[in-house]
Scaffold this motif. Structure first.
Motif, PDB file in Angstrom:
ATOM      1  N   ILE A 125       0.831  -1.215   0.000  1.00  0.00           N
ATOM      2  CA  ILE A 125       0.000   0.000   0.000  1.00  0.00           C
ATOM      3  C   ILE A 125       0.866   1.267   0.000  1.00  0.00           C
ATOM      4  O   ILE A 125       0.381   2.352   0.265  1.00  0.00           O
ATOM      5  N   GLY A 126       2.157   1.091  -0.309  1.00  0.00           N
ATOM      6  CA  GLY A 126       3.042   2.247  -0.429  1.00  0.00           C
ATOM      7  C   GLY A 126       3.567   2.778   0.893  1.00  0.00           C
ATOM      8  O   GLY A 126       3.830   3.973   1.031  1.00  0.00           O
ATOM      9  N   TRP A 127       3.766   1.911   1.864  1.00  0.00           N
ATOM     10  CA  TRP A 127       4.177   2.296   3.209  1.00  0.00           C
ATOM     11  C   TRP A 127       5.426   3.169   3.226  1.00  0.00           C
ATOM     12  O   TRP A 127       5.456   4.197   3.911  1.00  0.00           O
ATOM     13  N   GLU A 128       6.447   2.792   2.490  1.00  0.00           N
ATOM     14  CA  GLU A 128       7.706   3.556   2.506  1.00  0.00           C
ATOM     15  C   GLU A 128       7.488   4.993   2.033  1.00  0.00           C
ATOM     16  O   GLU A 128       8.039   5.935   2.599  1.00  0.00           O
ATOM     17  N   GLU A 129       6.703   5.169   0.992  1.00  0.00           N
ATOM     18  CA  GLU A 129       6.408   6.516   0.479  1.00  0.00           C
ATOM     19  C   GLU A 129       5.575   7.312   1.480  1.00  0.00           C
ATOM     20  O   GLU A 129       5.801   8.502   1.672  1.00  0.00           O
ATOM     21  N   LEU A 130       4.611   6.648   2.106  1.00  0.00           N
ATOM     22  CA  LEU A 130       3.775   7.323   3.106  1.00  0.00           C
ATOM     23  C   LEU A 130       4.624   7.849   4.256  1.00  0.00           C
ATOM     24  O   LEU A 130       4.401   8.945   4.757  1.00  0.00           O
ATOM     25  N   LEU A 131       5.612   7.053   4.669  1.00  0.00           N
ATOM     26  CA  LEU A 131       6.464   7.443   5.792  1.00  0.00           C
ATOM     27  C   LEU A 131       7.354   8.637   5.472  1.00  0.00           C
ATOM     28  O   LEU A 131       7.699   9.410   6.364  1.00  0.00           O
ATOM     29  N   LYS A 132       7.733   8.802   4.223  1.00  0.00           N
ATOM     30  CA  LYS A 132       8.653   9.881   3.838  1.00  0.00           C
ATOM     31  C   LYS A 132       8.002  11.258   3.836  1.00  0.00           C
ATOM     32  O   LYS A 132       8.689  12.269   3.986  1.00  0.00           O
ATOM     33  N   ASP A 133       6.695  11.321   3.664  1.00  0.00           N
ATOM     34  CA  ASP A 133       5.995  12.595   3.494  1.00  0.00           C
ATOM     35  C   ASP A 133       5.664  13.214   4.845  1.00  0.00           C
ATOM     36  O   ASP A 133       4.819  12.718   5.590  1.00  0.00           O
ATOM     37  N   SER A 134       6.320  14.330   5.173  1.00  0.00           N
ATOM     38  CA  SER A 134       6.106  14.985   6.470  1.00  0.00           C
ATOM     39  C   SER A 134       4.716  15.594   6.596  1.00  0.00           C
ATOM     40  O   SER A 134       4.319  16.016   7.676  1.00  0.00           O
ATOM     41  N   GLY A 135       3.959  15.628   5.504  1.00  0.00           N
ATOM     42  CA  GLY A 135       2.593  16.124   5.555  1.00  0.00           C
ATOM     43  C   GLY A 135       1.584  15.064   5.963  1.00  0.00           C
ATOM     44  O   GLY A 135       0.404  15.350   6.129  1.00  0.00           O
ATOM     45  N   ASN A 136       2.052  13.828   6.140  1.00  0.00           N
ATOM     46  CA  ASN A 136       1.152  12.734   6.490  1.00  0.00           C
ATOM     47  C   ASN A 136       1.076  12.507   7.991  1.00  0.00           C
ATOM     48  O   ASN A 136       2.105  12.400   8.668  1.00  0.00           O
ATOM     49  N   LEU A 137      -0.140  12.401   8.475  1.00  0.00           N
ATOM     50  CA  LEU A 137      -0.401  11.907   9.817  1.00  0.00           C
ATOM     51  C   LEU A 137      -1.021  10.530   9.602  1.00  0.00           C
ATOM     52  O   LEU A 137      -2.110  10.420   9.021  1.00  0.00           O
ATOM     53  N   ILE A 138      -0.311   9.499  10.022  1.00  0.00           N
ATOM     54  CA  ILE A 138      -0.754   8.127   9.799  1.00  0.00           C
ATOM     55  C   ILE A 138      -1.237   7.541  11.120  1.00  0.00           C
ATOM     56  O   ILE A 138      -0.461   7.443  12.079  1.00  0.00           O
ATOM     57  N   CYS A 139      -2.502   7.163  11.168  1.00  0.00           N
ATOM     58  CA  CYS A 139      -3.071   6.479  12.328  1.00  0.00           C
ATOM     59  C   CYS A 139      -3.302   5.034  11.925  1.00  0.00           C
ATOM     60  O   CYS A 139      -4.035   4.764  10.972  1.00  0.00           O
ATOM     61  N   ILE A 140      -2.671   4.118  12.626  1.00  0.00           N
ATOM     62  CA  ILE A 140      -2.766   2.713  12.258  1.00  0.00           C
ATOM     63  C   ILE A 140      -3.316   1.880  13.421  1.00  0.00           C
ATOM     64  O   ILE A 140      -2.755   1.879  14.508  1.00  0.00           O
ATOM     65  N   GLU A 141      -4.458   1.249  13.154  1.00  0.00           N
ATOM     66  CA  GLU A 141      -5.058   0.357  14.134  1.00  0.00           C
ATOM     67  C   GLU A 141      -4.415  -1.019  14.003  1.00  0.00           C
ATOM     68  O   GLU A 141      -4.053  -1.433  12.912  1.00  0.00           O
ATOM     69  N   TRP A 142      -4.275  -1.712  15.122  1.00  0.00           N
ATOM     70  CA  TRP A 142      -3.659  -3.037  15.183  1.00  0.00           C
ATOM     71  C   TRP A 142      -2.201  -3.019  14.705  1.00  0.00           C
ATOM     72  O   TRP A 142      -1.770  -3.885  13.945  1.00  0.00           O
ATOM     73  N   PRO A 143      -1.398  -2.065  15.151  1.00  0.00           N
ATOM     74  CA  PRO A 143      -0.003  -2.000  14.692  1.00  0.00           C
ATOM     75  C   PRO A 143       0.824  -3.216  15.112  1.00  0.00           C
ATOM     76  O   PRO A 143       1.847  -3.502  14.483  1.00  0.00           O
ATOM     77  N   GLU A 144       0.379  -3.924  16.134  1.00  0.00           N
ATOM     78  CA  GLU A 144       1.115  -5.115  16.555  1.00  0.00           C
ATOM     79  C   GLU A 144       1.138  -6.190  15.462  1.00  0.00           C
ATOM     80  O   GLU A 144       2.044  -7.024  15.428  1.00  0.00           O
ATOM     81  N   LYS A 145       0.176  -6.158  14.540  1.00  0.00           N
ATOM     82  CA  LYS A 145       0.139  -7.113  13.429  1.00  0.00           C
ATOM     83  C   LYS A 145       1.248  -6.835  12.409  1.00  0.00           C
ATOM     84  O   LYS A 145       1.585  -7.706  11.618  1.00  0.00           O
ATOM     85  N   VAL A 146       1.763  -5.611  12.407  1.00  0.00           N
ATOM     86  CA  VAL A 146       2.804  -5.215  11.455  1.00  0.00           C
ATOM     87  C   VAL A 146       3.995  -4.598  12.201  1.00  0.00           C
ATOM     88  O   VAL A 146       4.647  -3.685  11.709  1.00  0.00           O
ATOM     89  N   ALA A 147       4.265  -5.116  13.378  1.00  0.00           N
ATOM     90  CA  ALA A 147       5.241  -4.520  14.298  1.00  0.00           C
ATOM     91  C   ALA A 147       6.615  -4.301  13.673  1.00  0.00           C
ATOM     92  O   ALA A 147       7.260  -3.278  13.940  1.00  0.00           O
ATOM     93  N   THR A 148       7.062  -5.216  12.828  1.00  0.00           N
ATOM     94  CA  THR A 148       8.406  -5.063  12.266  1.00  0.00           C
ATOM     95  C   THR A 148       8.504  -3.917  11.267  1.00  0.00           C
ATOM     96  O   THR A 148       9.606  -3.467  10.957  1.00  0.00           O
ATOM     97  N   GLU A 149       7.370  -3.434  10.782  1.00  0.00           N
ATOM     98  CA  GLU A 149       7.370  -2.306   9.840  1.00  0.00           C
ATOM     99  C   GLU A 149       7.069  -0.969  10.531  1.00  0.00           C
ATOM    100  O   GLU A 149       7.174   0.077   9.906  1.00  0.00           O
ATOM    101  N   MET A 150       6.694  -1.020  11.793  1.00  0.00           N
ATOM    102  CA  MET A 150       6.381   0.223  12.502  1.00  0.00           C
ATOM    103  C   MET A 150       7.674   0.973  12.818  1.00  0.00           C
ATOM    104  O   MET A 150       8.657   0.366  13.253  1.00  0.00           O
ATOM    105  N   PRO A 151       7.677   2.286  12.598  1.00  0.00           N
ATOM    106  CA  PRO A 151       8.879   3.056  12.945  1.00  0.00           C
ATOM    107  C   PRO A 151       9.128   2.992  14.458  1.00  0.00           C
ATOM    108  O   PRO A 151       8.179   2.985  15.248  1.00  0.00           O
ATOM    109  N   ASP A 152      10.381   2.937  14.843  1.00  0.00           N
ATOM    110  CA  ASP A 152      10.722   2.894  16.268  1.00  0.00           C
ATOM    111  C   ASP A 152      10.157   4.099  17.009  1.00  0.00           C
ATOM    112  O   ASP A 152       9.728   3.986  18.147  1.00  0.00           O
TER     113      ASP A 152
END
Length: 150
Positions: free
Chosen positions: A100-127
């Motif tokens: 779903i374009g996670w890397e690009e979403l993370l780079k954009d400082s204009g994005n506020l990303i709210c993610i439900e159930w982040p434990e399901k994707v824990a290894t991709e969550m930023p520290d």
């Protein structure tokens, strides 16, 4: 830890959270992980975030579409241009975020990303994401423990 007894109180808490969040300076997007069981208030909190940004669309958990992107009104005085709501509940692996374009979403400082159930994707969550642990007390009472790691 904050306790809310109504949906309106949850929305107010989310709005207050956004006011403080706007001041955080980061190089990329701001990521908020909403942790908690079913019915703990995760989606209600994101609805409050959307309300604080005057988003008029109905905000529901994107369980089956995985992601909803809301463009923020340019009249709102904020550093954010988009609210991105992701629900990882049905994801089978963290790699699904890549699709779903996670890397690009993370780079954009204009994005506020709210993610439900982040434990399901824990290894991709930023520290350095913000953790909000949501808790169910009873039908109308919820708790929100906001742990800032940015």
């Amino acid at each position: 830890m904050k306790t809310t007894k109504t949906l309106a109180e949850t929305h107010t808490l989310a709005g207050d959270f956004i006011k403080k969040l706007i001041e955080i300076d980061t190089k990329g997007s701001v990521v908020v992980g909403l942790y908690g069981d079913l019915g703990s208030g995760k989606t209600a909190f994101v609805q409050g975030v959307a309300k604080a940004f005057n988003i008029s669309d109905q905000v529901a958990s994107p369980t089956f579409v995985l992601e909803k992107i809301y463009k923020l009104d340019e009249k709102i005085q904020t550093r954010f241009t988009h609210l991105i709501h992701i629900d990882a509940y049905r994801m089978d692996s963290p790699e699904e975020l890549v699709h779903i374009g996670w890397e690009e979403l993370l780079k954009d400082s204009g994005n506020l990303i709210c993610i439900e159930w982040p434990e399901k994707v824990a290894t991709e969550m930023p520290d350095r994401h913000i953790r909000i642990v949501c808790g169910f007390v009873d039908e109308s009472t919820h708790t929100f423990d906001i742990q800032k790691n940015v």
